[in-house]
Design a protein around this motif. Sequence first.
Motif, PDB file in Angstrom:
ATOM      1  N   ALA A 139       0.869  -1.110   0.020  1.00 57.78           N
ATOM      2  CA  ALA A 139      -0.032  -0.053   0.086  1.00 57.78           C
ATOM      3  C   ALA A 139       0.915   1.222  -0.102  1.00 57.78           C
ATOM      4  O   ALA A 139       1.879   1.523   0.746  1.00 57.78           O
ATOM      5  N   GLY A 140       0.539   2.267  -0.976  1.00 57.18           N
ATOM      6  CA  GLY A 140       1.251   3.322  -1.089  1.00 57.18           C
ATOM      7  C   GLY A 140       2.697   3.414  -1.408  1.00 57.18           C
ATOM      8  O   GLY A 140       3.526   4.345  -1.377  1.00 57.18           O
ATOM      9  N   ASP A 141       2.950   2.275  -1.973  1.00 59.62           N
ATOM     10  CA  ASP A 141       4.205   2.169  -2.490  1.00 59.62           C
ATOM     11  C   ASP A 141       4.466   1.285  -4.082  1.00 59.62           C
ATOM     12  O   ASP A 141       4.161   0.353  -3.912  1.00 59.62           O
ATOM     13  N   VAL A 142       4.764   2.036  -4.939  1.00 58.66           N
ATOM     14  CA  VAL A 142       4.548   1.491  -6.322  1.00 58.66           C
ATOM     15  C   VAL A 142       6.058   1.589  -7.372  1.00 58.66           C
ATOM     16  O   VAL A 142       6.923   2.702  -6.865  1.00 58.66           O
ATOM     17  N   ASP A 143       6.230   0.602  -7.874  1.00 55.77           N
ATOM     18  CA  ASP A 143       7.545   0.527  -8.800  1.00 55.77           C
ATOM     19  C   ASP A 143       7.316   0.538 -10.140  1.00 55.77           C
ATOM     20  O   ASP A 143       6.577  -0.201 -10.788  1.00 55.77           O
ATOM     21  N   PHE A 144       7.854   1.778 -10.946  1.00 56.51           N
ATOM     22  CA  PHE A 144       7.461   1.559 -12.301  1.00 56.51           C
ATOM     23  C   PHE A 144       8.416   0.899 -13.167  1.00 56.51           C
ATOM     24  O   PHE A 144       9.803   1.056 -12.883  1.00 56.51           O
ATOM     25  N   ILE A 145       8.150  -0.238 -13.920  1.00 57.76           N
ATOM     26  CA  ILE A 145       8.991  -1.101 -14.518  1.00 57.76           C
ATOM     27  C   ILE A 145       9.620  -0.627 -15.986  1.00 57.76           C
ATOM     28  O   ILE A 145       8.575   0.001 -16.591  1.00 57.76           O
ATOM     29  N   GLY A 146      10.679  -0.574 -16.222  1.00 58.19           N
ATOM     30  CA  GLY A 146      11.248   0.009 -17.439  1.00 58.19           C
ATOM     31  C   GLY A 146      11.662   1.434 -17.275  1.00 58.19           C
ATOM     32  O   GLY A 146      11.405   1.973 -16.444  1.00 58.19           O
ATOM     33  N   GLU A 147      12.613   1.803 -18.359  1.00 52.26           N
ATOM     34  CA  GLU A 147      12.873   3.194 -18.478  1.00 52.26           C
ATOM     35  C   GLU A 147      11.790   4.131 -18.574  1.00 52.26           C
ATOM     36  O   GLU A 147      10.854   3.905 -19.138  1.00 52.26           O
ATOM     37  N   SER A 148      12.196   5.417 -18.387  1.00 54.94           N
ATOM     38  CA  SER A 148      11.121   6.335 -18.477  1.00 54.94           C
ATOM     39  C   SER A 148      10.728   6.538 -19.976  1.00 54.94           C
ATOM     40  O   SER A 148      11.605   6.354 -20.834  1.00 54.94           O
ATOM     41  N   GLY A 149       9.507   6.300 -20.271  1.00 51.79           N
ATOM     42  CA  GLY A 149       9.137   6.358 -21.881  1.00 51.79           C
ATOM     43  C   GLY A 149       8.998   4.972 -22.136  1.00 51.79           C
ATOM     44  O   GLY A 149       8.584   4.703 -23.502  1.00 51.79           O
ATOM     45  N   ALA A 150       9.197   3.815 -21.442  1.00 50.76           N
ATOM     46  CA  ALA A 150       8.810   2.442 -21.744  1.00 50.76           C
ATOM     47  C   ALA A 150       7.560   2.171 -21.840  1.00 50.76           C
ATOM     48  O   ALA A 150       6.794   2.904 -21.096  1.00 50.76           O
ATOM     49  N   GLY A 151       7.214   1.213 -23.070  1.00 51.71           N
ATOM     50  CA  GLY A 151       5.932   1.030 -23.224  1.00 51.71           C
ATOM     51  C   GLY A 151       5.138   1.629 -24.072  1.00 51.71           C
ATOM     52  O   GLY A 151       5.454   2.477 -24.666  1.00 51.71           O
ATOM     53  N   SER A 152       3.775   1.296 -24.116  1.00 57.14           N
ATOM     54  CA  SER A 152       2.982   2.261 -25.023  1.00 57.14           C
ATOM     55  C   SER A 152       1.652   1.959 -24.793  1.00 57.14           C
ATOM     56  O   SER A 152       1.178   0.722 -23.896  1.00 57.14           O
TER      57      SER A 152
END
Length: 319
Positions: A139-152
């Motif tokens: 809760a309240g703790d998130v991890d963005f996977i991949g470099e900035s701008g990764a994905g679509s």
Amino acid sequence: MALKYTVIGSGAMGLRIGILLQEHAGVEVDFVDGWEPQVSTIKEQGGAFVSRDGEGRHLVPVNIYSPEEYKGTPDVFIFFEKQMLLGDMLERCAHFFNDKQYAVTGMNGMGHIEKLDKYFNPDHIIGGTALIGTVLNKAGDVDFIGESGAGSMNFANENETPDDTTHQIMDDFEKGNMNPNLTTNFQGTLMAKVVFNSVINTICTLFEIKMGQFIDFEGAEKLSKQLINEAYDVCERAGITLLTTRQEEWESVEHVSRVTNPLHYPSMYQDMSKGRNTEVDYINGYIYDLGKQYNYEASTHDFIRNLVHLAENSRKFNK
């Protein structure tokens, strides 16, 4: 005039999309969630802790509310709720909906559009898919996977006729560094992600592996294409034209697994590992059930669906 957004279903993906919009597009974003620990923890912290690939953890201010206490009047709602929870969540949120608002959804699986149609003008519904890996550590703790701008992300209006507001939403998502692509093929756009998830989410969940570990297996292409071919067979019978060819769909599975998100555990695995029900009935199960309507047996999808349910059931013996 800038649009105001409210994210409903502020878990891993909801937080990521909303935070990217407020930080990079400079728009006002509120967050609504039905999981009390998420709401109370973020309020106590003064925001959500955000990291990227497990590094650089920092606090980002977030305005979050339970459905019952929210009184905002946004222009656009962004839905990232779980399929099996959406109906109840919509009922809890109905008091702040109006007929001028837009609903944008990037949810996994199928079944949500029919529920949204009960609360929003179909001309104001934009269906989307996200190839963006994100993990809610707690809760309240998130991890963005991949470099900035990764994905679509791919989007389409339910009426397949983009208007000025749709283009403004797409501009905000572009500024948010989410690489949105607007199409005029509604069903094909939604089903493309269902097919992708029917391979990656289920297989990685069953074997408790990351996407990069799956694609490292020499038989990954054969396994993937068996599921992809069945799904395309179903869509052809249902008159749904997908955004990509069968070969391109496999290439997307390979690229995302090997290059974009090799360290990512899909959301279905995250649900199972935390003892939550999975969305397999809305992914592989949806493909199988759609095929049955056209006298086609997508038997591998049914087999995989039942294996996931077996794995869910087995976990109760490991407590």
